[in-house]
Motif scaffolding. Structure first.
Motif, PDB file in Angstrom:
ATOM      1  N   ARG A  95       0.834  -1.209   0.000  1.00  0.00           N
ATOM      2  CA  ARG A  95       0.000   0.000   0.000  1.00  0.00           C
ATOM      3  C   ARG A  95       0.868   1.258   0.000  1.00  0.00           C
ATOM      4  O   ARG A  95       0.550   2.243  -0.675  1.00  0.00           O
ATOM      5  CB  ARG A  95      -0.936  -0.015   1.203  1.00  0.00           C
ATOM      6  N   ASP A  96       1.956   1.245   0.793  1.00  0.00           N
ATOM      7  CA  ASP A  96       2.860   2.401   0.801  1.00  0.00           C
ATOM      8  C   ASP A  96       3.418   2.661  -0.597  1.00  0.00           C
ATOM      9  O   ASP A  96       3.528   3.810  -1.028  1.00  0.00           O
ATOM     10  CB  ASP A  96       4.010   2.157   1.783  1.00  0.00           C
ATOM     11  N   THR A  97       3.776   1.580  -1.286  1.00  0.00           N
ATOM     12  CA  THR A  97       4.297   1.721  -2.645  1.00  0.00           C
ATOM     13  C   THR A  97       3.242   2.288  -3.583  1.00  0.00           C
ATOM     14  O   THR A  97       3.517   3.186  -4.396  1.00  0.00           O
ATOM     15  CB  THR A  97       4.781   0.359  -3.166  1.00  0.00           C
ATOM     16  N   GLU A  98       2.017   1.770  -3.479  1.00  0.00           N
ATOM     17  CA  GLU A  98       0.933   2.265  -4.325  1.00  0.00           C
ATOM     18  C   GLU A  98       0.647   3.737  -4.059  1.00  0.00           C
ATOM     19  O   GLU A  98       0.445   4.529  -4.998  1.00  0.00           O
ATOM     20  CB  GLU A  98      -0.327   1.431  -4.094  1.00  0.00           C
ATOM     21  N   GLU A  99       0.629   4.125  -2.784  1.00  0.00           N
ATOM     22  CA  GLU A  99       0.359   5.520  -2.440  1.00  0.00           C
ATOM     23  C   GLU A  99       1.471   6.434  -2.943  1.00  0.00           C
ATOM     24  O   GLU A  99       1.207   7.559  -3.399  1.00  0.00           O
ATOM     25  CB  GLU A  99       0.178   5.664  -0.933  1.00  0.00           C
ATOM     26  N   ALA A 100       2.716   5.967  -2.878  1.00  0.00           N
ATOM     27  CA  ALA A 100       3.829   6.769  -3.386  1.00  0.00           C
ATOM     28  C   ALA A 100       3.725   6.941  -4.897  1.00  0.00           C
ATOM     29  O   ALA A 100       3.975   8.031  -5.434  1.00  0.00           O
ATOM     30  CB  ALA A 100       5.159   6.106  -3.018  1.00  0.00           C
TER      31      ALA A 100
END
Length: 251
Positions: A95-100
């Motif tokens: 999720r952190d990667t997607e949000e970034a």
């Protein structure tokens, strides 16, 4: 995102007006549900095999129900928590990667809208559309939902349907727990003389079910997938039973 089709409605000038079908602009929700279901089946399978191996091994070393029950409950709790924590960490990272990536896309849309429009048009041109039609599709999709269009086409991400780490954690814990309960109950409820055969039969039956389900979800050969799952479970129980018998005799 639905790709333009040849039978799209035409405009007054006779040219095709390409409009994505309603509800398909962000079509990742069904794939996401399928992935969750597949993960639940695999989690239940892990619970069945790991707990069955544990309780069968302890049952081979001890005739008393107490140690078997204690080991099974401890294994169930440890396995479920481990699955939950592992899934939470994994999905949080995703999720952190997607949000970034989405944040980067937002910046690029704000700072370089023309370049992003050209990039989106190139994507659809690469899918087989003519340059003129690809440009028109990019313009219309950008006007409707620029971030959604770029996220779907470039990143394969639905901004409105990001995976929840907590949901993933609880789903994994629940699936593992349900799977682990079967061998635990099968080993402690029957008489001592038949508890191991009963457990093995129950585990094989459960593994057949999870094998068939996982094969259907993955659209693979059910017999081959089921054979692998059952063979792995039987091997795990055989090895732990042998270890438990050796320990029970020599310790």
């Amino acid at each position: 995102m639905a790709e333009p089709t040849a039978d799209a409605p035409t405009s007054a000038g006779g040219n095709a007006t390409v409009v994505p079908e309603h509800g398909e602009t962000h079509g990742g929700s069904s794939a996401s549900r399928l992935n969750w279901l597949r993960a639940a089946v695999l989690g239940a399978n892990d619970g069945i095999v790991s707990t069955a191996g544990l309780v069968v091994g302890v049952a081979a070393a001890s005739a008393s129900r107490g140690p078997v029950l204690a080991a099974g409950v401890a294994g169930l709790a440890a396995g479920a928590l481990s699955m939950g924590v592992g899934e939470y960490v994994s999905v949080s990272t995703q999720r952190d990667t997607e949000e970034a990536l989405l944040a980067k896309e937002v910046r690029e849309l704000a700072e370089e809208p023309e370049a992003e429009l050209a990039e989106l048009a190139e994507i659809y041109e690469g899918k087989g559309l003519s340059p003129e039609l690809a440009h028109r599709v990019a313009v219309e999709l950008t006007a409707h939902d620029a971030l959604g269009a770029h996220a779907e086409a470039e990143l394969r991400i639905d901004p409105d349907n990001l995976t929840s780490p907590w949901q993933a954690a609880f789903a994994s814990m629940a699936a593992f727990t349900v799977g682990a309960l079967l061998p635990l109950l099968a080993i402690v409820l029957p008489p001592v003389s038949v508890r191991v055969p009963v457990t093995m039969a129950a585990v094989v039956l459960a593994l057949v079910v999870t094998g068939v389900l996982s094969a259907r979800l993955g659209e693979s050969d059910a017999r081959r997938a089921t054979l692998r799952v059952v063979a792995g479970g039987v091997l795990a129980m055989a090895v732990t039973y042998a270890i438990g018998s050796f320990v029970g005799v020599h310790v």
